[in-house]
Design a protein around this motif. Structure first.
Motif, PDB file in Angstrom:
ATOM      1  N   ALA A  31      27.419   0.451 -50.359  1.00 17.49           N
ATOM      2  CA  ALA A  31      26.529   1.079 -49.261  1.00 17.49           C
ATOM      3  C   ALA A  31      26.553   0.343 -47.846  1.00 17.49           C
ATOM      4  CB  ALA A  31      25.068   1.196 -49.643  1.00 17.49           C
ATOM      5  N   LEU A  32      26.994  -1.014 -47.808  1.00 17.20           N
ATOM      6  CA  LEU A  32      27.033  -1.679 -46.594  1.00 17.20           C
ATOM      7  C   LEU A  32      28.446  -1.471 -45.927  1.00 17.20           C
ATOM      8  CD1 LEU A  32      25.244  -5.186 -47.582  1.00 17.20           C
ATOM      9  CD2 LEU A  32      24.591  -3.656 -45.773  1.00 17.20           C
ATOM     10  N   GLN A  33      29.351  -0.909 -46.539  1.00 20.05           N
ATOM     11  CA  GLN A  33      30.802  -0.936 -46.255  1.00 20.05           C
ATOM     12  C   GLN A  33      30.601   0.433 -45.243  1.00 20.05           C
ATOM     13  OE1 GLN A  33      33.310  -0.282 -49.633  1.00 20.05           O
ATOM     14  NE2 GLN A  33      33.215  -2.467 -49.896  1.00 20.05           N
ATOM     15  N   LYS A  34      29.511   1.204 -45.131  1.00 19.08           N
ATOM     16  CA  LYS A  34      29.514   2.379 -44.639  1.00 19.08           C
ATOM     17  C   LYS A  34      28.154   2.574 -43.899  1.00 19.08           C
ATOM     18  CE  LYS A  34      33.380   5.019 -46.489  1.00 19.08           C
ATOM     19  NZ  LYS A  34      33.863   6.401 -47.022  1.00 19.08           N
ATOM     20  N   PRO A  35      27.490   1.677 -43.240  1.00 15.86           N
ATOM     21  CA  PRO A  35      26.153   1.600 -42.678  1.00 15.86           C
ATOM     22  C   PRO A  35      25.743   2.894 -41.970  1.00 15.86           C
ATOM     23  CG  PRO A  35      27.054   0.003 -41.706  1.00 15.86           C
ATOM     24  CD  PRO A  35      28.155   0.139 -42.883  1.00 15.86           C
TER      25      PRO A  35
END
Length: 648
Positions: free
Chosen positions: A333-337
């Motif tokens: 999820a943090l790869q596409k905040p």
């Protein structure tokens, strides 16, 4: 009799969250660590200095720990970690750092115990530096390779005097352990040497030591420099300069660059009078740090993911297989905040299966508190952890005291968000209203929440022309807070005020101030001339520093017993407001924190140059009108009537 309407309750559903550096990456900072590791391994033959920069609590120490972990299995790479605080108490931190690096290297490489000549040479160079320093001749400029005029002569004469009269130098012997140095042997060569030559020989001795140890890379991690006093910070950085151009060495410094710049300015006080202080401070750091890496603050989506991982980890345990699987979902999820989706709840259910019910309350809590906590902490991981721990401890205390079903963790969390992140006057009004209300409610808060509630059937007790309510509606942070679930509605908040009445700030907002802010406060409360002398420094403060500085000045201001005449602290506050116009609203709110019968007329005038923001102006005029309609201070009413044309 005070009654409390029924509200959903639950116990503290998560555990205490540690604030130590960790190798478990909840922030996706592993990307920064991997970038640095790759840079080091790709350039094994080149010296390098890398800065890991970020605000206090941003995760610098954890990144350094990840870097260290990446090299633990590498036989030809030695990674040493030092904490700046280790050298805080040393009279000469510079020498302590140099000696510490060499000693640690020898301990980590047993082969060096047999390298008698190389070890002897390096410690002999260090002894020379100790003797020269203790003799009073080794000044700051010696470590730049540019000795001041007459410095070499001073070293020679100083060491000779030291030998001739050792009793007069007993303190120096005790503090620098010169009793272990063969000063008599050193003096024979001192006359034929100068400082640059001796530093060159030190570097050569260190290179020989590295070669003998069969090391491809020596990595030295320096942490927590931004917590040190300016003198310790500068001496540590100057020690690093000795190694900067040595092949195979890498220094990685974890620090807030603003604090380093401040330390440079403190070390060169004359620079502040030249107008080039800020430029020189930045240049100093840029010359020392070749590769700067800054840790970005968390956005709202990243904060939600981070809080969710923290809470789930505290329930499941960070070492569990289930949490590891959730952590991978978080990293995805943090790869596409920018998509703002966070961790998919269905995926969490799929991973945890029967254990999902254990973490469900934590997930709901994360969703509720993220918007305000993200804004209030400005995405600072340490502040987020401390808020969650404060919430956890208060819930545990309430459980131990038998409050039981009277306290709901989500309601307590929302009230604590107001306590810690909304303007102080807002929370104080809520607390005062609840305490004085038979039903334990604040009517302005009930009305503000009703504007965001889908259920509008309740009877709204708010009266028209409520100055406080209208004022709150103008403040976006207050309306945003009021809109989050759960709504307090007409449930009594008295039990919650009882839980938080300790007023202990677990967020650390009252922690000891940095030397930088302490120095600024002394100047700002020292009178008009003193306050104006730090105008340029005030403009260079970070947003967090501005907030802390204003809060401390406000506390000192409100500690006055009398406000019939203008307190000296207000001069400093006004200077800060002019340098940081974003504080204008909070400045106006200062007017609301004093009893009307204690205020002199001066408090209502003379702020035209300071209050320029339209919203702040409107709020200031609203307060004046409120004063005009009250009886407590006739002198104020009379003066205001004349000033703004109102009716007495």
């Amino acid at each position: 009799m005070v009654t409390s309407a029924k509200m959903p309750t639950n116990k503290s559903s998560f555990g205490i969250i540690t604030d130590q550096e960790t190798k478990v990456d909840l922030l996706n900072n592993e990307a920064i660590a991997k970038t640095i590791v790759g840079l080091i391994t790709e350039t094994l033959d080149k010296p390098m200095t890398i800065g890991v920069h970020g605000d206090w609590g941003a995760g610098k120490s954890s990144i350094l720990e990840m870097i260290k972990g990446a090299f633990e299995e590498e036989n030809e790479i030695v990674c040493i970690k030092f904490n700046g605080w280790q050298f805080q108490g040393f009279e000469d931190a510079k020498i302590a750092v140099i000696e510490g690096i060499v000693t640690e290297l020898i301990e980590r490489r047993p082969i060096l115990t047999k390298a008698t000549e190389q070890v002897k040479n390096i410690f002999r160079s260090i002894d020379w530096l100790k003797a020269a320093k203790s003799a009073g001749g080794l000044a700051f400029t010696a470590f730049t390779g540019m000795p001041a005029p007459g410095q070499i002569k001073n070293i020679v004469e100083g060491v000779k005097s030291f030998i001739a009269n050792p009793a007069s130098a007993s303190d120096a012997i005790e503090n620098t352990e010169l009793s272990n140095i063969d000063v008599t042997g050193l003096i024979k060569e001192t006359a034929s040497k100068n400082v640059p030559k001796e530093i060159k020989e030190f570097r050569k001795a260190f290179e020989d030591l590295i070669e003998k140890a069969k090391i491809k890379r020596l990595i030295v991690l320096i942490d927590d420099l931004d917590r040190c006093l300016p003198e310790t910070t500068i001496e540590t950085l100057e020690a690093i300069r000795l190694f900067v151009f040595l092949p195979q060495t890498v220094f990685i410094v974890g620090a807030d660059e603003a604090m380093i710049e401040y330390s440079v300015k403190q070390h060169f006080p004359d620079l502040s009078n030249t107008g080039n202080s800020a430029t020189y401070s930045r240049s100093y750091l840029e010359k020392l740090i070749q590769v700067p890496m800054r840790i970005p603050s968390l956005g709202e989506t990243e904060t939600r993911i981070y809080i969710t991982l923290l809470l789930i980890g505290s329930v499941l345990g960070e070492s569990s297989e289930e949490f590891d699987a959730i952590l991978q979902l978080g990293k995805q999820a943090l790869q596409k905040p920018w998509e703002g989706s966070g961790i998919n709840e269905e995926e969490i259910k799929s991973v945890l299966k029967d254990r999902y019910t254990e973490v469900q309350p934590s997930m709901l809590l994360a969703e509720q508190i993220t918007p305000i906590l993200s804004a209030g902490t400005k995405g600072n991981p340490r502040q987020i952890k401390r808020f969650l721990n404060a919430l956890n401890l208060r819930m545990r205390v309430s459980e131990e005291r038998g409050f039981g079903n009277a306290i709901n963790v989500s309601v307590l969390a929302k009230l604590m968000l107001a306590e810690m992140f909304l303007p102080q006057t807002v929370f104080e009004h809520i607390a005062s209203s609840v305490a004085n209300s038979e039903e334990g409610i604040c009517i302005e808060l009930v009305a503000l929440e009703a504007a965001h509630s889908t259920d509008k059937n309740g009877n709204n007790e708010t009266t028209q022309d409520n100055i406080i309510l209208e004022d709150w509606k103008l403040q976006s942070e207050v309306t945003k807070w009021a809109s989050i679930q759960p709504f307090f509605e007409k449930n009594s908040l008295k039990p919650y005020l009882f839980v938080i009445k300790d007023r202990k700030n677990y967020l650390g907002r009252s922690a000891p101030l940095s030397p930088k802010l302490n120095a600024l406060i002394k100047k700002l409360i020292g009178g008009k001339t003193s306050a104006k002398s730090v105008n340029k420094d005030l403009k260079l403060l970070s947003s967090d520093e501005v907030e802390v500085l204003f809060k401390q000045l406000k506390i000192k201001f409100l500690e006055n017993d009398s406000f019939t005449t203008k307190p000296i602290e207000l001069i400093g506050i006004e200077e800060l407001i002019q340098s940081q116009p974003s504080l204008q609203i909070q400045f106006v709110e200062l007017f609301e924190g004093i009893q009307l019968d204690k205020i002199g007329f001066w408090f209502a005038t003379g702020h035209e140059k300071i209050i320029t923001d339209v919203t702040a102006k409107k709020k200031h005029e609203t307060i004046k009108q409120k004063w005009l309609n009250l009886e407590q201070n006739k002198a104020m009413r009379s003066g205001l009537s004349t000033l703004i044309g109102g009716n007495q």
